[in-house]
Design an enzyme around this catalytic site. Structure first.
Site, short mmCIF file in Angstrom:
data_model
loop_
_atom_site.label_atom_id
_atom_site.label_comp_id
_atom_site.label_asym_id
_atom_site.label_seq_id
_atom_site.Cartn_x
_atom_site.Cartn_y
_atom_site.Cartn_z
N THR B 151 10.99 -6.59 -5.73
CA THR B 151 10.35 -7.39 -4.67
C THR B 151 9.15 -8.10 -5.30
O THR B 151 9.31 -9.15 -5.91
CB THR B 151 9.90 -6.51 -3.48
OG1 THR B 151 9.12 -5.43 -3.96
CG2 THR B 151 11.12 -5.99 -2.74
N LYS B 173 12.20 0.34 -8.58
CA LYS B 173 11.39 -0.81 -8.18
C LYS B 173 10.20 -0.28 -7.38
O LYS B 173 10.24 0.81 -6.81
CB LYS B 173 12.20 -1.80 -7.35
CG LYS B 173 12.66 -1.34 -5.97
CD LYS B 173 11.65 -1.33 -4.87
CE LYS B 173 10.91 -2.63 -4.72
NZ LYS B 173 9.94 -2.50 -3.54
N THR B 184 7.89 7.16 -3.12
CA THR B 184 7.06 5.97 -3.29
C THR B 184 7.76 4.74 -3.81
O THR B 184 7.08 3.85 -4.28
CB THR B 184 5.86 6.27 -4.21
OG1 THR B 184 6.32 6.42 -5.54
CG2 THR B 184 5.12 7.48 -3.77
N GLU B 264 0.71 -4.01 -7.91
CA GLU B 264 0.22 -5.30 -7.42
C GLU B 264 -1.24 -5.55 -7.76
O GLU B 264 -2.13 -4.84 -7.30
CB GLU B 264 0.37 -5.36 -5.90
CG GLU B 264 1.82 -5.57 -5.47
CD GLU B 264 2.00 -5.44 -3.97
OE1 GLU B 264 1.05 -5.02 -3.29
OE2 GLU B 264 3.09 -5.77 -3.50
N ASN B 383 -1.58 -8.94 -1.02
CA ASN B 383 -1.22 -8.24 0.21
C ASN B 383 -1.70 -8.92 1.47
O ASN B 383 -1.30 -8.54 2.57
CB ASN B 383 -1.72 -6.80 0.14
CG ASN B 383 -0.87 -5.99 -0.80
OD1 ASN B 383 0.31 -5.81 -0.56
ND2 ASN B 383 -1.47 -5.55 -1.90
#
Lengths: 388, 388
Positions: B151, B173, B184, B264, B383
């Site tokens: 993703t 992933k 997770t 991220e 985010n």
């Protein structure tokens, strides 16, 4: 409109050179009586700053004549030497007050509060002269006192709530490390009502439980959180416990709202209303889990009504609810019904500063509201640069 | 170096148009046997995505022939219709495999994993043709399969660990919602070792407990986390449970490390080593409290060895320790001894990507390591913009 609005209180704020900005950094609040009743609530963090350890003892005595507060250093994680610094500050304050007044003050009647960086000793050679100067400038100076306790706050926070012939005043600081299960900042409340330590304690705990304890700006619990309530009895009026509790709760609400509005780097003030809970604890747990979820907080910063992240946060709790029965509204739009998409999320206008998230657990009749902020670039910036 | 490295496995990755990028978004992993043993661990979030609810049931049967995975949509919080979509995906996969092979496959032997946005239905008119295409292109394509489940990942994550005549392969992933107390992310592990479902279950739980469960990138628990371990028995070798556990743990460690490295917006990979704990649970609780503390994480983003914030985080736990006995080292420099300042913090060079924080509770002999990332501007950016 400050801690000196109720009768029987004097205050001061002076610049002692603790803050690099050169602004006021030592505050003093003195209760001239006739009563010197006190109550306090303190951080539940097990790593407590020296002034917290000191003031907890002082408050247990039930009588406080003065509160001395400093910004520019938290005096936390400073070992036995740091505790000695707090003790010396109380001794110095007591001696200065005794020599300047007609009454005797003991160090055991002086509460101490500190705020600023953790892990560094206070510059006592500057702090103690600052205390002397504060004693010399005591007066109706609640406004300057409120300025002197600011750290990353952008504005002082003060409040006044009036009763029938008596008044509650207050000041608070705090713009980060606003967190859970306790007071989450420094706050001094004063009243000229007549009330003993036991009443004050009941009133203060009831007030903080539904106000400061439910502000969870960044989930981080401080080592220094302190809320003190001093009663002078100077009005001669004895309100009922309910009346006093109502006024103190209103004062705490007002200060909590100001703290939230000034939270570090925040662009949103978010009320998370949890309804339909089996009991109040469940409602608070659910509200807090959403308030602390970084993915929810960043989504709101991005004006994104991402109810899926809200539901995922709710799902981490032990509260009573069925995942396929939960409804979620963002600013009145029920974007989620029965755990799935409902009204069109594009109807939610998140461009303003105030956001209300309403979560109906459909598991009972209890409810609670938790307040938080979004997670913004400015929060990251401010907190990555604070001590350097 | 992928899920197709062990004997008995084929895989595929195809672009079905679920992702706006146009990249591969449907993956298929097929176990050709002779065995079809399986074990799985799933998110402990009570709000579980439809594919998690489905796959939990499938895994309980002890036999899985195929795993079909999609990115471009989590199929979480989609209600009964979303569950029906997952069921239809499994039925379609089973039918396509049966018509393309010599063996019968039932939908009850097809696990399903989904990842992407929460709260939206999957475009079944694109997903099902993608599954058909994946069945038609099955082969030694573990690499493309690993790409198809990405993703916000910037690179695919695969691993291989070799035993004596048998092998463990894997893909994973996950780059956000990396959190606690569970898997997770999506992860498929394959092995050609001979092992029954009970052995696989014990081995997988032991492995995830000390690897994926101790990666806590942003404290946010997903609705979709799934880790599956498939055994084909094609090597004909039956390793001891300890041998298999060691290899599976090594594979999980390698994938967890890759997840952390690709989290991220992270600029730091942080290992929080808690030693001197009364028991392992205490050590994990302390490590997690530090890993989740936004003030610690922003400080590290700012290259600030702010040990006071670390101690404040430790103080929020119920672990056994005395505040004035705790030592903290950042990258080997003991900046805090006995709960107060020790070595000069300016000696700590935080300019690199790897950071080790060592916390000695001086309360026992147990220890644990929790891994996390810093909290950066890029995390907030990524985010706050993800679904818009």
């Amino acid at each position: 409109m400050t801690v000196t609005t109720p009768e029987g209180f004097r205050a001061a704020g002076v610049a002692a050179g603790l803050k690099t900005s050169g602004g006021p950094d030592v505050a003093l609040v003195v209760n001239e009586g006739p009563d010197t009743a006190v109550a306090g609530v303190f951080t539940t963090n097990r790593v407590k700053a020296a002034p917290v350890l000191w003031s907890q003892q002082v408050v247990q005595g039930g009588s406080v004549r003065a509160v001395v507060l400093n910004s520019g250093g938290a005096n936390a994680c400073t070992g036995p030497a740091g505790f000695q610094d707090t003790h010396a500050t109380a001794e110095h304050t007591a001696a200065a007050l005794t020599s300047a007044n007609a009454y005797q003050v003991g160090a055991g009647e002086v509460a101490v509060c500190s705020t600023g960086l953790i892990g560094e000793r206070l510059p006592m050679d500057r702090l103690l002269p600052g205390v002397t100067a504060a004693v010399e400038s005591l007066g109706d100076h609640g406004g300057v006192a409120a300025e002197a306790i600011m750290t990353t706050d952008t504005r002082p926070k003060t409040t006044v709530v009036s009763g029938a012939g008596w008044t509650v005043g207050g000041m608070a600081k705090g713009a980060g490390m606003l967190a859970p299960a306790m007071a989450t900042m420094l706050c001094v409340l004063t009243t000229d009502a007549v009330a003993g330590p036991a009443t004050l304690d009941a009133v203060l705990r009831a007030a903080t439980r539904v106000t400061f304890d439910r502000v969870d700006s960044d989930g981080c619990m401080s080592t220094n959180d302190t809320v003190l309530l001093l009663a002078s009895g100077a009005s001669g009026v004895t309100p009922s416990e309910a009346e006093l509790a109502s006024a103190v709760t209103a004062a705490c609400h007002d200060l909590a709202r100001q703290l939230l509005a000034d939270a570090e780097g925040a662009t949103k003030e978010i009320a998370i209303e949890v309804v339909g809970a089996a009991d109040e604890d469940d409602a608070v747990e659910v509200g807090r889990s959403v308030a602390r979820n970084n993915l929810v907080k960043t989504a709101l910063f991005g004006n994104d009504p991402n109810w899926g992240r809200i539901l995922a946060a709710v799902g981490t709790t032990a509260a009573a609810f069925e995942p396929d029965a939960v409804d979620v509204a963002v600013k009145g739009i029920w974007v989620c019904r029965s755990g799935a998409a409902a009204e069109d999320r594009s109807k939610v206008d998140l461009s303003g500063r105030d956001v209300t998230i309403r979560i109906d657990l459909h598991a009972g009749a209890a409810e609670a509201t938790v307040w938080t902020n979004d997670l913004s670039h400015a929060y990251v910036h401010e907190n990555s640069a604070y001590s350097t």
